[in-house]
Design a protein around this motif. Sequence first.
Motif, PDB file in Angstrom:
ATOM      1  N   MET A  40      -8.599  -2.767  -4.007  1.00  0.00           N
ATOM      2  CA  MET A  40      -8.560  -2.075  -2.712  1.00  0.00           C
ATOM      3  C   MET A  40      -7.386  -2.573  -1.860  1.00  0.00           C
ATOM      4  SD  MET A  40      -9.606   0.088  -0.558  1.00  0.00           S
ATOM      5  CE  MET A  40     -11.108   0.696  -1.296  1.00  0.00           C
ATOM      6  N   ILE A  41      -7.236  -3.899  -1.750  1.00  0.00           N
ATOM      7  CA  ILE A  41      -6.100  -4.484  -1.035  1.00  0.00           C
ATOM      8  C   ILE A  41      -5.237  -5.223  -2.049  1.00  0.00           C
ATOM      9  CG2 ILE A  41      -5.352  -6.094   0.770  1.00  0.00           C
ATOM     10  CD1 ILE A  41      -8.076  -5.718   2.101  1.00  0.00           C
ATOM     11  N   GLU A  42      -3.950  -4.868  -2.096  1.00  0.00           N
ATOM     12  CA  GLU A  42      -3.034  -5.506  -3.043  1.00  0.00           C
ATOM     13  C   GLU A  42      -1.758  -5.926  -2.314  1.00  0.00           C
ATOM     14  OE1 GLU A  42      -3.372  -6.164  -6.256  1.00  0.00           O
ATOM     15  OE2 GLU A  42      -5.278  -5.145  -6.681  1.00  0.00           O
ATOM     16  N   LEU A  43      -1.481  -7.211  -2.325  1.00  0.00           N
ATOM     17  CA  LEU A  43      -0.224  -7.731  -1.801  1.00  0.00           C
ATOM     18  C   LEU A  43       0.553  -8.294  -2.981  1.00  0.00           C
ATOM     19  CD1 LEU A  43      -1.489  -9.728   1.327  1.00  0.00           C
ATOM     20  CD2 LEU A  43      -0.973  -7.297   1.150  1.00  0.00           C
ATOM     21  N   ARG A  44       1.803  -7.874  -3.105  1.00  0.00           N
ATOM     22  CA  ARG A  44       2.614  -8.335  -4.224  1.00  0.00           C
ATOM     23  C   ARG A  44       3.957  -8.861  -3.730  1.00  0.00           C
ATOM     24  NH1 ARG A  44      -1.199  -9.124  -6.210  1.00  0.00           N
ATOM     25  NH2 ARG A  44      -2.339  -8.028  -7.863  1.00  0.00           N
ATOM     26  N   ALA A  45       4.210 -10.149  -3.994  1.00  0.00           N
ATOM     27  CA  ALA A  45       5.474 -10.812  -3.648  1.00  0.00           C
ATOM     28  C   ALA A  45       5.862 -10.553  -2.196  1.00  0.00           C
ATOM     29  CB  ALA A  45       6.590 -10.351  -4.591  1.00  0.00           C
ATOM     30  N   LEU A  46       4.863 -10.555  -1.307  1.00  0.00           N
ATOM     31  CA  LEU A  46       5.102 -10.246   0.100  1.00  0.00           C
ATOM     32  C   LEU A  46       5.912 -11.360   0.768  1.00  0.00           C
ATOM     33  CD1 LEU A  46       4.475  -8.293   2.451  1.00  0.00           C
ATOM     34  CD2 LEU A  46       2.453  -9.688   2.926  1.00  0.00           C
ATOM     35  N   ARG A  47       7.006 -10.961   1.403  1.00  0.00           N
ATOM     36  CA  ARG A  47       7.883 -11.925   2.078  1.00  0.00           C
ATOM     37  C   ARG A  47       8.277 -11.355   3.428  1.00  0.00           C
ATOM     38  NH1 ARG A  47      13.552 -13.889   1.993  1.00  0.00           N
ATOM     39  NH2 ARG A  47      13.460 -16.187   1.895  1.00  0.00           N
ATOM     40  N   LYS A  48       8.196 -12.201   4.468  1.00  0.00           N
ATOM     41  CA  LYS A  48       8.600 -11.783   5.806  1.00  0.00           C
ATOM     42  C   LYS A  48       9.437 -12.887   6.433  1.00  0.00           C
ATOM     43  CE  LYS A  48       8.948  -9.263   9.474  1.00  0.00           C
ATOM     44  NZ  LYS A  48       9.731  -8.021   9.471  1.00  0.00           N
ATOM     45  N   VAL A  49      10.645 -12.504   6.859  1.00  0.00           N
ATOM     46  CA  VAL A  49      11.579 -13.448   7.454  1.00  0.00           C
ATOM     47  C   VAL A  49      11.953 -12.977   8.852  1.00  0.00           C
ATOM     48  CG1 VAL A  49      13.828 -14.565   7.243  1.00  0.00           C
ATOM     49  CG2 VAL A  49      12.492 -14.042   5.180  1.00  0.00           C
ATOM     50  N   PHE A  50      11.894 -13.889   9.815  1.00  0.00           N
ATOM     51  CA  PHE A  50      12.356 -13.623  11.178  1.00  0.00           C
ATOM     52  C   PHE A  50      13.576 -14.507  11.427  1.00  0.00           C
ATOM     53  CE2 PHE A  50       7.762 -12.808  11.327  1.00  0.00           C
ATOM     54  CZ  PHE A  50       7.733 -11.537  11.876  1.00  0.00           C
ATOM     55  N   GLY A  51      14.758 -13.919  11.382  1.00  0.00           N
ATOM     56  CA  GLY A  51      15.965 -14.719  11.557  1.00  0.00           C
ATOM     57  C   GLY A  51      16.090 -15.751  10.459  1.00  0.00           C
ATOM     58  N   ASP A  52      16.060 -17.046  10.853  1.00  0.00           N
ATOM     59  CA  ASP A  52      16.135 -18.125   9.873  1.00  0.00           C
ATOM     60  C   ASP A  52      14.753 -18.662   9.496  1.00  0.00           C
ATOM     61  OD1 ASP A  52      18.929 -18.025   9.891  1.00  0.00           O
ATOM     62  OD2 ASP A  52      19.055 -19.406  11.597  1.00  0.00           O
TER      63      ASP A  52
ATOM     64  N   GLU B 123       5.945 -16.153   2.351  1.00  0.00           N
ATOM     65  CA  GLU B 123       6.780 -16.336   1.158  1.00  0.00           C
ATOM     66  C   GLU B 123       5.976 -16.072  -0.107  1.00  0.00           C
ATOM     67  OE1 GLU B 123       9.708 -16.251  -0.539  1.00  0.00           O
ATOM     68  OE2 GLU B 123      10.494 -17.827   0.784  1.00  0.00           O
ATOM     69  N   GLU B 124       6.338 -15.020  -0.823  1.00  0.00           N
ATOM     70  CA  GLU B 124       5.761 -14.722  -2.147  1.00  0.00           C
ATOM     71  C   GLU B 124       4.227 -14.698  -2.108  1.00  0.00           C
ATOM     72  OE1 GLU B 124       7.480 -13.825  -4.964  1.00  0.00           O
ATOM     73  OE2 GLU B 124       9.190 -13.786  -3.580  1.00  0.00           O
ATOM     74  N   ILE B 125       3.680 -13.894  -1.194  1.00  0.00           N
ATOM     75  CA  ILE B 125       2.226 -13.776  -1.085  1.00  0.00           C
ATOM     76  C   ILE B 125       1.715 -12.762  -2.101  1.00  0.00           C
ATOM     77  CG2 ILE B 125       0.275 -13.181   0.400  1.00  0.00           C
ATOM     78  CD1 ILE B 125       1.670 -15.666   1.351  1.00  0.00           C
ATOM     79  N   ASP B 126       0.880 -13.221  -3.018  1.00  0.00           N
ATOM     80  CA  ASP B 126       0.185 -12.356  -3.966  1.00  0.00           C
ATOM     81  C   ASP B 126      -1.304 -12.462  -3.687  1.00  0.00           C
ATOM     82  OD1 ASP B 126       2.360 -11.349  -5.524  1.00  0.00           O
ATOM     83  OD2 ASP B 126       2.493 -13.280  -6.545  1.00  0.00           O
ATOM     84  N   LEU B 127      -1.935 -11.314  -3.474  1.00  0.00           N
ATOM     85  CA  LEU B 127      -3.365 -11.318  -3.146  1.00  0.00           C
ATOM     86  C   LEU B 127      -3.982 -10.002  -3.594  1.00  0.00           C
ATOM     87  CD1 LEU B 127      -5.789 -12.678  -1.696  1.00  0.00           C
ATOM     88  CD2 LEU B 127      -5.049 -11.524   0.392  1.00  0.00           C
ATOM     89  N   SER B 128      -5.152 -10.100  -4.193  1.00  0.00           N
ATOM     90  CA  SER B 128      -5.880  -8.908  -4.620  1.00  0.00           C
ATOM     91  C   SER B 128      -7.326  -9.032  -4.163  1.00  0.00           C
ATOM     92  CB  SER B 128      -5.816  -8.758  -6.140  1.00  0.00           C
ATOM     93  OG  SER B 128      -6.530  -7.617  -6.568  1.00  0.00           O
ATOM     94  N   VAL B 129      -7.786  -8.042  -3.382  1.00  0.00           N
ATOM     95  CA  VAL B 129      -9.166  -8.033  -2.902  1.00  0.00           C
ATOM     96  C   VAL B 129      -9.841  -6.770  -3.436  1.00  0.00           C
ATOM     97  CG1 VAL B 129     -10.694  -8.079  -0.898  1.00  0.00           C
ATOM     98  CG2 VAL B 129      -8.479  -9.244  -0.793  1.00  0.00           C
ATOM     99  N   PRO B 130     -10.817  -6.907  -4.326  1.00  0.00           N
ATOM    100  CA  PRO B 130     -11.489  -5.738  -4.900  1.00  0.00           C
ATOM    101  C   PRO B 130     -12.293  -4.967  -3.850  1.00  0.00           C
ATOM    102  CG  PRO B 130     -11.917  -7.723  -6.195  1.00  0.00           C
ATOM    103  CD  PRO B 130     -11.298  -8.163  -4.913  1.00  0.00           C
ATOM    104  N   ALA B 131     -12.555  -3.700  -4.144  1.00  0.00           N
ATOM    105  CA  ALA B 131     -13.349  -2.857  -3.252  1.00  0.00           C
ATOM    106  C   ALA B 131     -14.740  -3.446  -3.063  1.00  0.00           C
ATOM    107  CB  ALA B 131     -13.449  -1.448  -3.828  1.00  0.00           C
ATOM    108  N   GLY B 132     -15.219  -3.425  -1.823  1.00  0.00           N
ATOM    109  CA  GLY B 132     -16.561  -3.881  -1.517  1.00  0.00           C
ATOM    110  C   GLY B 132     -16.719  -5.380  -1.348  1.00  0.00           C
TER     111      GLY B 132
END
Length: 322
Positions: A1-13, A18-27
């Motif tokens: 249901m929720i899938e995060l793959r190699a999530l990266r967020k940078v604000f300036g420096d 960094e490299e967030i991988d997460l899987s949350v099944p339905a329910g």
Amino acid sequence: MIELRALRKVFGDTVALEEIDLSVPAGEIHGIVGRSGAGKSTLIRCLTGLESPTSGTVSIDGVDLTGQSGSGLREARRSIGMVFQHVNLLDSRTALNNVAHPLQIAGVGKAERLDKARELLEIVGLGDRVDNYPAQLSGGQKQRVGIARALAAEPKVLLCDEPTSALDASTTDQILGLIRSLRDRLGITVLIITHEMSVVREICDSVTLLADGRVAKTGRLAEVIAEPGSALAKDLVPLPPVSIDDSANRLVEVSLAGTDLPTVLTTAQKAGVSAEAILAGAVETIEGRQIGRLRFTVDSADEAQGLITALKADGIYAEEAA
């Protein structure tokens, strides 16, 4: 249901995620924990599309939010209901009209949206409070209205940001019970962002620890808690604070994961340490398994090492505590 793959967020420096991988099944009810600055707030904003990741993907029910914009993003957001710490109800509107508000924005007709709002208030146990204004409601009742409002668009995911941190213990238990019952009744997936480990123990099926913008630990709750020596396990099942009069004494911490109290006591006794040496203990039942920790006090470094060696020889995790 929720899938995060190699999530990266940078604000300036600054690298916030960094490299967030997460899987949350339905329910499932999944908890996200971490200290201030761990990246929880940034993660929420990426999950809701309020922030665009620098790289990586965020998918809800198979839809990649990072590939959406404009009307597509607005439609994708309809699959996410948001429950806030401070609720943010409109003071000039009744409970009924607060719940109906997102449906009004979506263009739903008045009769239909009010009927839906009444139904949701019944579900959260406030069917008799439809005409009350926020000032006439308790903190727990306001949070129930907030939950009903979050469910108005029939989302697939309920995202809760510190939903109980402003509530007392009794009201917290009621709200957590409500969230669990809604999951069971509606089949929604719940993601709870919290710093309260008691919330995770009470309601979550699985948990992720964020640290410095990275996933430090993730897994089923019982498995994470049962991992000997895990920092997250120690936070989830904390020992009560104790003090010792003699600073020369040594402390030994023992994990009950995979063993039971009688076995630990028998092994300790063989090492010359009696049950009276237990300073503190904590035991929780998670998914039908007893998980816990003990803290022994002994007189010397040699005695501490002897106890640890004996316990480890029997497959019991133990370490000297600071």
